[in-house]
Design a protein around this motif. Structure first.
Motif, PDB file in Angstrom:
ATOM      1  N   UNK A 134       6.175   1.868  -7.552  1.00 49.05           N
ATOM      2  CA  UNK A 134       7.338   1.015  -7.355  1.00 49.05           C
ATOM      3  C   UNK A 134       8.437   1.325  -8.351  1.00 49.05           C
ATOM      4  N   UNK A 135       8.051   1.534  -9.621  1.00 49.54           N
ATOM      5  CA  UNK A 135       9.033   1.892 -10.646  1.00 49.54           C
ATOM      6  C   UNK A 135       9.711   3.223 -10.322  1.00 49.54           C
ATOM      7  N   UNK A 136       9.009   4.101  -9.613  1.00 52.13           N
ATOM      8  CA  UNK A 136       9.585   5.396  -9.229  1.00 52.13           C
ATOM      9  C   UNK A 136      10.428   5.295  -7.959  1.00 52.13           C
ATOM     10  N   UNK A 137      10.529   4.088  -7.402  1.00 54.35           N
ATOM     11  CA  UNK A 137      11.322   3.901  -6.198  1.00 54.35           C
ATOM     12  C   UNK A 137      10.611   4.300  -4.924  1.00 54.35           C
ATOM     13  N   UNK A 138       9.288   4.362  -4.949  1.00 54.94           N
ATOM     14  CA  UNK A 138       8.516   4.757  -3.781  1.00 54.94           C
ATOM     15  C   UNK A 138       8.020   3.526  -3.027  1.00 54.94           C
ATOM     16  N   UNK A 139       7.912   3.653  -1.721  1.00 52.45           N
ATOM     17  CA  UNK A 139       7.416   2.572  -0.876  1.00 52.45           C
ATOM     18  C   UNK A 139       5.929   2.768  -0.620  1.00 52.45           C
ATOM     19  N   UNK A 140       5.137   1.757  -0.926  1.00 51.07           N
ATOM     20  CA  UNK A 140       3.676   1.887  -0.911  1.00 51.07           C
ATOM     21  C   UNK A 140       3.081   1.275   0.348  1.00 51.07           C
ATOM     22  N   UNK A 141       2.110   1.982   0.920  1.00 51.99           N
ATOM     23  CA  UNK A 141       1.299   1.445   2.003  1.00 51.99           C
ATOM     24  C   UNK A 141      -0.146   1.894   1.790  1.00 51.99           C
ATOM     25  N   UNK A 142      -1.078   1.122   2.326  1.00 51.48           N
ATOM     26  CA  UNK A 142      -2.497   1.459   2.239  1.00 51.48           C
ATOM     27  C   UNK A 142      -2.989   1.733   3.652  1.00 51.48           C
ATOM     28  N   UNK A 143      -3.625   2.876   3.859  1.00 48.65           N
ATOM     29  CA  UNK A 143      -4.043   3.223   5.215  1.00 48.65           C
ATOM     30  C   UNK A 143      -5.365   2.534   5.574  1.00 48.65           C
ATOM     31  N   UNK A 144      -5.851   2.779   6.764  1.00 49.36           N
ATOM     32  CA  UNK A 144      -7.021   2.075   7.292  1.00 49.36           C
ATOM     33  C   UNK A 144      -8.300   2.405   6.531  1.00 49.36           C
ATOM     34  N   UNK A 145      -8.283   3.515   5.736  1.00 38.87           N
ATOM     35  CA  UNK A 145      -9.465   3.912   4.967  1.00 38.87           C
ATOM     36  C   UNK A 145      -9.312   3.621   3.475  1.00 38.87           C
ATOM     37  N   UNK A 146      -8.341   2.793   3.123  1.00 38.32           N
ATOM     38  CA  UNK A 146      -8.077   2.317   1.756  1.00 38.32           C
ATOM     39  C   UNK A 146      -7.438   3.371   0.863  1.00 38.32           C
ATOM     40  N   UNK A 147      -6.961   4.482   1.428  1.00 43.75           N
ATOM     41  CA  UNK A 147      -6.177   5.442   0.654  1.00 43.75           C
ATOM     42  C   UNK A 147      -4.764   4.883   0.467  1.00 43.75           C
ATOM     43  N   UNK A 148      -4.179   5.084  -0.714  1.00 45.30           N
ATOM     44  CA  UNK A 148      -2.857   4.542  -1.017  1.00 45.30           C
ATOM     45  C   UNK A 148      -1.804   5.646  -0.882  1.00 45.30           C
TER      46      UNK A 148
END
Length: 399
Positions: free
Chosen positions: A43-57
């Protein structure tokens, strides 16, 4: 922040006072804390985070989409592992993004940093769980039934951590977004030391797998049972350890790193002994032959003691040859850095069967990995991050 600075921010997470080093296992407290740390840093780097169906970020620079340039690694560890295996690739990716942003670079392609789940298999026994599930190379039903040393299943651990185990399995959408994958990793060996180079690229990964041998005998009293009357599974288990060493010739590797007797009392003859074999060789045929030789020796040793043995293949990965065009392109743009093989498995090796994949290695002056003595000098860590930034910028430009 520098790579070493970022590593310092997590240096207190998951320290193992008994073994030394770090124990950061999938869906356990330390690994979950590192997940939260990564999400905050992304978030501090300005990136948008999502977690996929297998818990990879996934942390995205730009809208998620096809032909994405993806980098990253993992945050979990083996029991008592070093500080660099996995986290160095993650912090280097964040540092590379920050460096590109600071110079005003705008990628023409989507760019993502990914943290894969349970790469080491330190808790549930199967390595590269996140990437194997994503690519469909691991059956989700089999994965969810895996148990840790306390009998907790992967399904229960994932659900407790807030993930939906019913969603685990091949993720065609996530996989289709990856145009190429670049993983930076501390070298696990002495290749770059001998070549006097701070950074290199990977050429290949040995075929490798894990097998569980269960020796079954007769539990009994250590003092009351004459030697001649025993069916002690510890004896063939110990013969397996020796057979593995004898069979590992010509560059092959065979290792017993875990042995569990049941019930495990000092004055008790075990009823069963589980032994885990890690076997690696140049190609599939050589690896299979290696395991067959060890299995044959274990079978004879079990019969001699009046015991039985069963063998279960828990994971396997064939030889990986990284995309030659991508590998050579990276080596050229980094000034002709050396290409070298590795005996260690990686998420990049799993993805290589599905997308163009490559690896950057950072010199490890001790040559030691999966142990507290694993190390990389700050200057080499920064050189790796600079190299990664150059590679990502090159790949994310319009073609």
């Amino acid at each position: 922040m520098t790579t070493t600075g970022l590593l310092r921010t997590i240096s207190g997470v998951g320290t193992d006072r008994g073994r030394g080093g770090y124990s950061r296992h999938g869906f356990a407290k330390a690994e979950l804390e590192l997940r939260d740390w990564f999400i905050a840093e992304a978030g501090w780097c300005g990136l948008d985070v999502e977690v996929d169906r297998n818990s990879n970020i996934w942390a995205w620079w730009g809208d998620p989409g096809p032909d994405a340039v993806v980098t990253g690694s993992h945050l979990d560890s083996v029991p008592g592992g070093g500080a660099f295996d996995g986290p160095l690739g993650v912090v280097s990716a964040l540092a590379a993004v920050e460096a590109m942003r600071s110079k005003g670079f705008q990628p023409a392609k989507p760019l993502a940093v990914v943290v894969f789940a349970e790469e080491e298999g330190g808790r549930f026994g199967v390595p590269c769980l996140g990437s194997r599930l994503l690519t469909g190379s691991l059956d989700p039903a089999a994965a969810l039934g895996l148990t840790d040393n306390s009998g907790v299943t992967l399904a229960d651990a994932a659900e407790t951590a807030g993930f939906d185990p019913a969603a685990f399995g091949r993720d065609t959408e996530a996989l289709s977004r990856i145009g190429c994958f670049i993983e930076l990793h501390v070298e696990q060996g002495r290749g770059l030391i001998e070549l006097d180079a701070p950074v290199g690229v990977a050429s290949s990964i040995m075929a490798h797998g894990r097998w569980r041998f269960r020796f079954t005998g007769e539990g009994n009293h250590a003092g009351a049972t004459p030697i001649a009357d025993r069916r002690d599974p510890m004896l063939p288990a110990s013969q397996l350890v020796l057979a593995a060493r004898r069979a590992a010739t010509g560059g092959a590797r065979a290792t017993v790193g875990r042995l569990v007797p049941n019930p495990g009392g000092t004055n008790v003859i075990a009823s069963t002994v589980d032994v885990w074999l890690d076997a690696r060789a140049e190609n599939d045929a050589s690896t299979r032959d290696l395991v067959e030789k060890i299995t044959s020796a274990a079978t004879v040793a079990a019969a001699d003691e009046g015991c039985a043995v069963t063998v279960t293949e828990e994971s396997y990965g064939d030889t990986v040859i990284f995309d030659p065009a991508l590998r050579d392109d990276l080596s050229r743009m980094l000034g002709g850095v050396p290409a070298l093989p590795t005996g260690a498995g990686h998420d990049a090796g799993v993805l290589a069967a599905h997308v163009p994949a490559a690896m950057l290695f950072v010199r490890n002056p001790t040559g030691v990995s999966h142990a507290p003595a694993e190390h990389a000098e700050p200057a080499d860590c920064e050189a790796g991050a600079v190299a990664l930034a150059s590679v990502l910028e090159h790949l994310a430009r319009s073609s």
